[in-house]
Design an enzyme around this catalytic site. Structure first.
Site, PDB file in Angstrom:
ATOM      1  N   ASP A 481       0.819  -1.206   0.000  1.00 25.82           N
ATOM      2  CA  ASP A 481       0.000   0.000   0.000  1.00 25.82           C
ATOM      3  C   ASP A 481       0.860   1.265   0.000  1.00 25.82           C
ATOM      4  O   ASP A 481       0.454   2.298  -0.525  1.00 25.82           O
ATOM      5  CB  ASP A 481      -0.915   0.011   1.216  1.00 25.82           C
ATOM      6  CG  ASP A 481      -1.985  -1.062   1.147  1.00 25.82           C
ATOM      7  OD1 ASP A 481      -1.732  -2.099   0.519  1.00 25.82           O
ATOM      8  OD2 ASP A 481      -3.062  -0.889   1.740  1.00 25.82           O
ATOM      9  N   GLU A 550      -4.877  -4.935  -7.084  1.00 25.58           N
ATOM     10  CA  GLU A 550      -5.799  -5.747  -6.285  1.00 25.58           C
ATOM     11  C   GLU A 550      -7.192  -5.139  -6.371  1.00 25.58           C
ATOM     12  O   GLU A 550      -7.405  -3.997  -6.006  1.00 25.58           O
ATOM     13  CB  GLU A 550      -5.327  -5.884  -4.833  1.00 25.58           C
ATOM     14  CG  GLU A 550      -4.919  -4.607  -4.133  1.00 25.58           C
ATOM     15  CD  GLU A 550      -4.423  -4.853  -2.720  1.00 25.58           C
ATOM     16  OE1 GLU A 550      -3.337  -5.443  -2.586  1.00 25.58           O
ATOM     17  OE2 GLU A 550      -5.107  -4.446  -1.767  1.00 25.58           O
TER      18      GLU A 550
END
Length: 914
Positions: A481, A550
């Site tokens: 992230d 994702e």
């Protein structure tokens, strides 16, 4: 002791109080079976006796002494967490059913646990070491009563350690004992489960990779690998150059001369390829006592390392998976001192940024659209090669070409399978816990200290050395992230460079730019919860543009068979009756704890569920259409001139336990709507409908172009009335993901409200010989799903208006008949061929007809590979489907085929046998 930043911890004999081995008592009692280590060999410890240190009053010296009694201890396998062992021996219940995991006391894992194992040596003339990684979270290590490493040194699941225990071992039985520290992924550079599943109570403390006992002569080999350089093939494979490297170390107290021989063997015939006896390289080296030297066999001195026509490694569907072998041996005075052997592949991977800033992969000079999914390890980190092979084969069968590993980087056997089957892998570090502690303001990970930085660098070095020769490994993501800070990024890049890392390094899976690596070329915009199928066609948020690392529409309700194996009767009632109820088998995250978004959409679009069976049936329809649209949108947009899609990673392929979200296949490898939607979308030659502009496109993933195709598009009302019918002949489509547009469907074909708002689209693609090569059926609405993009958040875009698919509830019942035949083959493999036909007298299709192989108790026979499934047939149409499966009963007496569908009553047939 070598620097921790090299990823290798070496303790010399001087680490013990004296040069002489300590006096050890004679073996007594009845210890667990010891691992036998042959001269010059390497053996993995075969298992452990384990027990909480809180229940062991004896000293570490006593516990790690041969003959120590382990009566009352638990037994664990060679790779085991504490909880995995306790579940295996019945101490704790199956954590995969209902809420049974909550019955396991977390306090049992608040103290360290002992992992104790014995091994036997025939003598002490050779040097002996322990070689391992996979400790969760850290361990003090003892051998034959002596401490050889502390938890400060053996920390982090990915760091590799080699402990020289030559001065401590003796002929006969020896003991190694690990005192494993408790794990907390917020505090340690190990692994956790984030919002994937309910985390195990022991937090995976244990040893989850092999611990090897190595025997060597005076000269040892380390870090053997092959650096490949391939000129991009255009249009045929270009030449390749190989460079072999290895570190050679003299562990003796005097100078030694060793002969190092490197042999390359592998596929291919003809000039410049490797065949027959292979390429043999040899060099003699004299080393001072304790000296280490790097040997390099390069093409400038060894021209046989230039291959004019190399046998390339390709991803599945693009070419063969050619693998070469590297065998390096060191001999001293004619005796083998050490050796190393592994495989490697030759391929050329590039991933530049395109004009839109997205990372665009090519392999061996050909374009590559990443069609991926997130891979999950088992929740208890239990490794089963057969189970992993089944899952990888299922992913390939679904048309995927890539698996992303966010943390949870699997053992060597996983990459053996990926190399052999042609599955690309995107490994990388984990988000939101300790790995991102210094940079993620929304995560739970603690900040790093100096020791953590050494552990992170050592982790990168160890994994880079382990994975660099794997042709399946496409890149390494050093951030998820968030990208690492500049200091950490430099450490990672230095470790990768020192390991001769061959493929692109990506700074993060999200859209970031770093000073050293530049833009990631990826984005992580979600969604992670329900959105309608049309969402994927919009080039914004998570829609089909660029590289989305994702993303999915979140919940994935498994089949009714799996649900009944997963949830209690009361939980099954709650599942379909209470959309706002927390679901233990969805996620520990408050964001994803319920199925409300999904259930609300299901009710609005398909109608309120009338029963558990009706709920599951509607869920399969919804999941099929959504997953199919996601992959189809990315495939269609891959060749766009502006903002093309370059990669998509469905989140996720599988779950580590019994789950209600983020999975294409469930825990038992049963296949529902999500799986079959992906398989349909990813057909090698495929016809598809576009939700945004109503065009019908043909996408060809095969290497070669195809011509002479015919596309037929027919629209039907729910009563079977034909609303539109068009045939287009003479279509041609290029290879490697090219597309061509065949037709455009009319905008209005039915009423705009009520049951008539629902209609069906049947797309059929035939080849030049008239054979059907792709069939695709959609259920559509004249009323669009409406998205409020301005209200988007990190996990979804709200839907303010829903399409109307309730007309499907008025479909007349269809009659489906079938015949089946099972043939048994060698190797416990069987094939069941089923001919299914819609024998209805009216005009109604049998929608989403599902075939399941079941046993005599109507339980699914799994795993199974269907050529196609969940098909839709109009009256008079038929299809022949094959199922490959294991032969459980040679007689096949209990095997049946269960046939069901949206508007088809459930029936069973018994296959005949030859």
């Amino acid at each position: 002791m070598a620097a921790a930043s090299l990823g290798l911890l070496l303790l010399a004999p001087a680490a013990v109080p004296s040069a002489a081995a300590p006096r050890l008592p004679a073996a007594s009692g009845s210890p667990a079976t010891a691992t036998a280590v042959a001269p010059g060999g390497t053996s993995a410890l075969t298992g452990y006796a384990i027990r909480s240190a809180a229940e062991v009053p004896d000293t570490a010296a006593a516990v790690s002494t041969p003959g120590y009694a382990t009566t009352g201890w638990h037994r664990a396998g060679p790779r085991s967490t504490v909880l995995a062992a306790l579940v295996a021996d019945g101490t704790h219940p199956d954590p995969f059913y209902s809420t049974d995991q909550q019955r396991i006391p977390r306090g049992d894992f608040a103290e360290p646990w002992w992992f104790r194992s014995d091994f036997t040596l025939p003598g002490t003339s050779e040097r002996t070491s322990l070689d391992f990684s996979g400790v969760v979270s850290a361990a003090d290590v003892f051998v034959n009563g002596w401490q050889v490493a502390s938890a400060a040194e053996v920390a982090g699941v990915y760091t590799r350690h080699e402990l020289d225990i030559t001065a401590l071992v003796r002929a006969g039985t020896n003991t190694v004992a690990f005192r494993i520290r408790p794990n907390d992924p917020r505090k340690h550079l190990t692994l956790g489960w984030l919002d994937w599943l309910q985390p195990p109570p022991d937090a995976n403390m244990g040893i989850v990779r092999d611990v090897l006992v190595r025997r060597r002569g005076p000269v040892s080999l380390h870090d053997a690998h092959v650096v490949t350089r391939l000129d991009p093939p255009s249009p045929v494979p270009g030449p390749a150059e190989l460079t072999v490297k290895a570190r050679v170390r003299n562990d003796a107290q005097a100078a030694a001369t060793a002969t190092v021989t490197a042999t390359i063997s592998g596929p291919g015939t003809g000039t410049g390829t490797v065949g027959g006896t292979g390429i043999v390289l040899r060099e003699e080296v004299t080393l001072r006592a304790g000296e280490t030297r790097t040997l390099v066999f390069a093409p400038d001195r060894h021209p046989q390392l230039r291959l004019r026509r190399p046998a390339l490694w390709w991803p599945a569907g693009m070419g063969p998976q050619n693998l070469y072998g590297l065998d390096v041996t060191a001999t001293v005075a004619g005796d083998r001192s050490d050796s190393d052997r592994h495989s490697f592949g030759i391929r050329h991977v590039k991933a530049p940024l395109n004009a839109a800033g997205a990372r665009q992969y090519t392999i061996n000079g050909r374009p590559l659209l990443i069609r991926g999914a997130g891979w999950s390890a088992d929740e208890l980190l239990r490794w089963d090669t057969t189970a992993a092979e089944d899952r990888i084969k299922a992913a390939l069968d679904a048309g995927l070409n890539t698996l992303r590993l966010e943390g949870h980087v699997e053992p060597d056997e996983f990459f053996d399978l990926a190399d052999r089957y042609g599955m690309l892998v995107l490994p990388g570090w984990e988000c939101c816990n300790k790995w991102e502690g210094p940079v993620n303001p929304t995560g739970t990970g603690e900040k790093w200290n100096a020791a953590d930085r050494l552990t992170a660098r050592a982790s990168m070095a160890a994994e880079a050395a382990r994975l660099r020769d794997r042709p399946s490994v496409l890149s390494f993501l050093i951030g998820s992230d968030f990208a690492p800070d500049a200091r950490t990024e430099q450490d990672y890049l230095d470790a990768l460079r020192d390991a001769d890392w061959p493929t692109p390094v990506v700074p993060a899976a999200s859209a970031v730019t770093t000073a050293l690596s530049g833009p990631s070329g990826m984005r992580m915009t979600g969604p992670y919860d329900w959105v309608p199928p049309s969402y994927w066609y919009d080039k914004r948020e998570g829609g089909a543009t660029g590289f989305n690392s994702e993303t999915s529409a979140g919940p994935s309700i498994p089949t009714l068979d799996t649900l009944r194996r997963t949830l209690s009767p009361a939980e099954l009632e709650t599942l379909w009756k209470s959309p706002s109820a927390p679901q233990y088998h969805r996620s520990p995250s408050r964001t994803f704890s319920t199925l409300k978004l999904f259930d609300d959409a299901l009710t609005h679009r398909y109608g309120a569920p009338r029963s558990l069976r009706d709920y599951v049936a509607k869920a399969q329809l919804a999941q099929y259409e959504n997953v199919r649209a996601q992959f189809e949108a990315y495939a269609r947009n891959a060749t766009d001139s502006k903002d093309p899609s370059t990669g998509v990673v469905y989140w996720m392929f599988n779950s580590g336990w019994t789950s209600l979200h983020w999975q294409l296949v469930d825990r038992y490898l049963d296949q529902g709507g999500a799986y079959h939607g992906a398989k349909k979308a990813n057909e090698p030659l495929h016809i598809q409908y576009s939700y945004d502009d109503r065009t019908v496109a043909v996408v060809n993933r095969r290497p070669a172009a195809v011509s002479g195709l015919t596309a037929r598009v027919t629209l039907f009302g729910t009563d079977g009335t034909s609303l539109f019918d068009r045939t287009v002949r003479g279509l041609r489509v290029g290879g490697d993901g090219a597309k061509t547009t065949a037709a455009t469907v009319p905008a209005v074909v039915a009423a705009d409200d009520g049951p008539d708002a629902t209609y069906l689209a049947r797309l059929i693609l035939t080849d030049s010989a008239g054979h059907e090569v792709s069939r695709n059926v959609y259920w559509l609405s004249t009323r669009p799903d409406v998205l409020d993009y301005d209200a988007s958040d990190w996990y979804h875009t709200p839907t303010t208006g829903y399409g109307d698919l309730t007309g499907l509830n008025s479909l007349a019942a269809a009659t489906v008949t079938a015949t089946a035949r099972t043939t048994h083959h060698a190797g416990s493999r069987s094939v069941t061929k089923v001919t299914v036909r819609n024998t209805s007298s009216g005009n109604t299709p049998a929608l989403l007809t599902d075939l399941h192989l079941v046993d005599g108790a109507d339980a699914p026979v799994l795993p199974v590979r269907w050529s196609d499934n969940q098909i839709s047939l109009w009256p008079g149409e038929s299809a022949v489907l094959t199922a490959e499966h294991r032969t459980a009963d040679p007689a096949g007496a209990a095997l049946r085929v269960r046939i069901s569908g949206w508007n088809t009553p459930t029936t069973h047939i018994t296959p005949s046998s030859p």
